[in-house]
Scaffold this motif. Structure first.
Motif, PDB file in Angstrom:
ATOM      1  N   GLU A  18       0.829  -1.203   0.000  1.00  0.00           N
ATOM      2  CA  GLU A  18       0.000   0.000   0.000  1.00  0.00           C
ATOM      3  C   GLU A  18       0.866   1.256   0.000  1.00  0.00           C
ATOM      4  N   PHE A  19       1.988   1.244   0.698  1.00  0.00           N
ATOM      5  CA  PHE A  19       2.911   2.371   0.637  1.00  0.00           C
ATOM      6  C   PHE A  19       3.525   2.487  -0.758  1.00  0.00           C
ATOM      7  N   TYR A  20       3.807   1.348  -1.378  1.00  0.00           N
ATOM      8  CA  TYR A  20       4.338   1.352  -2.745  1.00  0.00           C
ATOM      9  C   TYR A  20       3.357   2.027  -3.695  1.00  0.00           C
ATOM     10  N   ARG A  21       2.082   1.700  -3.563  1.00  0.00           N
ATOM     11  CA  ARG A  21       1.063   2.320  -4.409  1.00  0.00           C
ATOM     12  C   ARG A  21       0.971   3.825  -4.135  1.00  0.00           C
ATOM     13  N   LEU A  22       1.130   4.201  -2.892  1.00  0.00           N
ATOM     14  CA  LEU A  22       1.124   5.617  -2.536  1.00  0.00           C
ATOM     15  C   LEU A  22       2.288   6.341  -3.214  1.00  0.00           C
ATOM     16  N   CYS A  23       3.457   5.698  -3.202  1.00  0.00           N
ATOM     17  CA  CYS A  23       4.639   6.297  -3.832  1.00  0.00           C
ATOM     18  C   CYS A  23       4.448   6.474  -5.332  1.00  0.00           C
ATOM     19  N   LEU A  24       3.728   5.552  -5.958  1.00  0.00           N
ATOM     20  CA  LEU A  24       3.506   5.633  -7.399  1.00  0.00           C
ATOM     21  C   LEU A  24       2.660   6.844  -7.788  1.00  0.00           C
ATOM     22  N   ARG A  25       1.811   7.275  -6.875  1.00  0.00           N
ATOM     23  CA  ARG A  25       0.862   8.338  -7.231  1.00  0.00           C
ATOM     24  C   ARG A  25       1.337   9.731  -6.837  1.00  0.00           C
ATOM     25  N   GLU A  26       2.311   9.826  -5.909  1.00  0.00           N
ATOM     26  CA  GLU A  26       2.771  11.127  -5.437  1.00  0.00           C
ATOM     27  C   GLU A  26       4.047  11.530  -6.170  1.00  0.00           C
ATOM     28  N   ARG A  27       4.043  12.698  -6.772  1.00  0.00           N
ATOM     29  CA  ARG A  27       5.125  13.103  -7.668  1.00  0.00           C
ATOM     30  C   ARG A  27       6.494  13.084  -6.991  1.00  0.00           C
ATOM     31  N   ASN A 216      10.959   5.876   2.782  1.00  0.00           N
ATOM     32  CA  ASN A 216      11.790   4.673   2.825  1.00  0.00           C
ATOM     33  C   ASN A 216      11.370   3.675   1.751  1.00  0.00           C
ATOM     34  N   VAL A 217      10.075   3.501   1.573  1.00  0.00           N
ATOM     35  CA  VAL A 217       9.587   2.582   0.538  1.00  0.00           C
ATOM     36  C   VAL A 217      10.012   3.073  -0.841  1.00  0.00           C
ATOM     37  N   SER A 218       9.984   4.379  -1.055  1.00  0.00           N
ATOM     38  CA  SER A 218      10.385   4.911  -2.360  1.00  0.00           C
ATOM     39  C   SER A 218      11.857   4.645  -2.651  1.00  0.00           C
ATOM     40  N   GLU A 219      12.627   4.373  -1.604  1.00  0.00           N
ATOM     41  CA  GLU A 219      14.049   4.059  -1.770  1.00  0.00           C
ATOM     42  C   GLU A 219      14.328   2.557  -1.783  1.00  0.00           C
ATOM     43  N   GLY A 220      13.260   1.753  -1.848  1.00  0.00           N
ATOM     44  CA  GLY A 220      13.409   0.308  -1.923  1.00  0.00           C
ATOM     45  C   GLY A 220      13.483  -0.383  -0.584  1.00  0.00           C
ATOM     46  N   LEU A 221      13.134   0.318   0.499  1.00  0.00           N
ATOM     47  CA  LEU A 221      13.235  -0.232   1.845  1.00  0.00           C
ATOM     48  C   LEU A 221      11.854  -0.575   2.382  1.00  0.00           C
ATOM     49  N   PRO A 222      11.784  -1.381   3.449  1.00  0.00           N
ATOM     50  CA  PRO A 222      10.488  -1.665   4.074  1.00  0.00           C
ATOM     51  C   PRO A 222       9.875  -0.391   4.670  1.00  0.00           C
ATOM     52  N   PRO A 223       8.580  -0.398   4.950  1.00  0.00           N
ATOM     53  CA  PRO A 223       7.921   0.798   5.471  1.00  0.00           C
ATOM     54  C   PRO A 223       8.152   1.006   6.961  1.00  0.00           C
ATOM     55  N   HIS A 224       9.306   1.537   7.332  1.00  0.00           N
ATOM     56  CA  HIS A 224       9.560   1.891   8.726  1.00  0.00           C
ATOM     57  C   HIS A 224       9.868   3.381   8.793  1.00  0.00           C
ATOM     58  N   TYR A 225       9.861   3.910  10.005  1.00  0.00           N
ATOM     59  CA  TYR A 225      10.082   5.348  10.148  1.00  0.00           C
ATOM     60  C   TYR A 225      11.098   5.624  11.240  1.00  0.00           C
TER      61      TYR A 225
END
Length: 225
Positions: A18-27, A216-225
Motif C-alpha cells: 500500500e505504501f508502494y502504491r502511494l509512492c507511485l501516485r505522489e510526484r 523509505n519505501v520509495s528508496e526500496g526499503l520496508p515501510p519503517h520510520y
C-alpha cells in the motif's frame, strides 16, 4: 473499538504494497521511486488490489529465516547445500560463503551489473527478506491511514478540521470502525467534534511517520520510520 492486529508476514507485505502504491501516485515520492525501480522490478504497476496481487507475487518474499533443506528443488533465491558435519567448521563456512557469492555474482550479471564493481549487499536481487518482527505493524498501519488521508486532501494543515475529516472518513468504512489510538473526539453541543492539542499533535506524528515510511519505501526499503 477493537484495534487491528498486524502480526503476520503477509500483513506486513500488505502495508508495504500500500505504501508502494502511494509512492507511485505522489510526484515527489515517485521521483525517488524511479531512481530505485530495480528494487521493485517484479512488483508491477500497483493497479491490482493487494489480495489479487499477492496471489501472483508472494514468491517475491522470503517469509522465513535460515532454512534447512534436505530434499527437493531449490526455490528461486535459494541454494541447496550439502554440508559435511565432520569437516572443520571454519572451512565449511568459508566454502558456503564462496558458493553464495558465486550465486550472487550470477544474479548481478543477469541484472546487467558488474560484480567486480558492485557490492552484493547494495543490490536487491529480485526477492525481499521480510523482517516483520522489526516492524511495528499497528503503528505503521495507523501512519498509513493518516498520511493517505492527508495526501488525498492535498496536504492540508493538521488541525481540528483535518482531525474531523479523518474521523468521518474512518467512520464511513464498511468493514472497520476503529480509530488510531488517542484521537477519539469529544462532542460539543450540537454534535460537533472536538479535539484537543494533544490529539492534534498525535495526528501530526502519525502523518510524519507515514511520510517517513513512504520515503523509505520509495528508496526500496520496508515501510519503517
Amino acid at each position: 473499538m477493537k484495534q487491528p492486529q498486524i502480526k503476520s508476514d503477509k500483513q506486513f507485505v500488505r502495508l508495504w504494497y500500500e505504501f508502494y502504491r502511494l509512492c507511485l501516485r505522489e510526484r515527489d515520492l515517485r521521483h525517488s521511486l524511479d531512481a530505485n525501480l530495480s528494487a521493485y522490478a517484479d512488483w508491477g504497476d500497483g493497479s491490482e488490489p493487494f489480495d489479487q496481487w499477492w496471489r501472483t507475487h508472494k514468491d517475491l518474499f522470503e517469509l522465513a529465516g535460515v532454512q534447512s533443506v534436505s530434499t527437493g528443488s531449490a526455490s528461486p533465491g535459494f541454494l541447496l547445500l550439502k554440508v559435511p558435519v565432520t569437516a572443520p567448521l571454519t572451512r565449511s563456512v568459508s566454502e558456503v560463503r564462496s558458493l553464495i557469492k558465486e550465486a550472487q555474482d550470477k544474479e548481478m550479471v543477469a541484472l546487467g551489473l558488474d560484480p567486480l564493481h558492485t557490492k552484493s549487499s547494495a543490490v536487491r536481487l529480485n526477492r525481499v527478506e521480510l523482517a516483520g518482527k522489526e516492524l511495528r505493524g499497528k503503528n505503521i498501519y495507523d501512519a498509513l491511514i493518516v498520511v493517505s488521508h492527508w495526501l488525498d486532501l492535498s496536504r492540508p494543515a493538521i488541525n481540528p478540521a483535518f482531525a474531523t475529516s479523518l474521523h468521518q472518513m474512518l467512520g464511513k468504512r464498511k468493514r472497520s470502525t476503529w480509530l488510531p489510538h488517542g484521537i477519539e473526539p469529544s462532542y460539543e453541543e450540537g454534535g460537533l467534534m472536538s479535539f484537543d492539542q494533544d490529539q492534534i499533535r498525535k495526528i501530526r506524528r502519525f502523518k510524519d511517520r507515514g511520510w517517513k515510511a513512504a520515503q523509505n519505501v520509495s528508496e526500496g526499503l520496508p515501510p519503517h520510520y
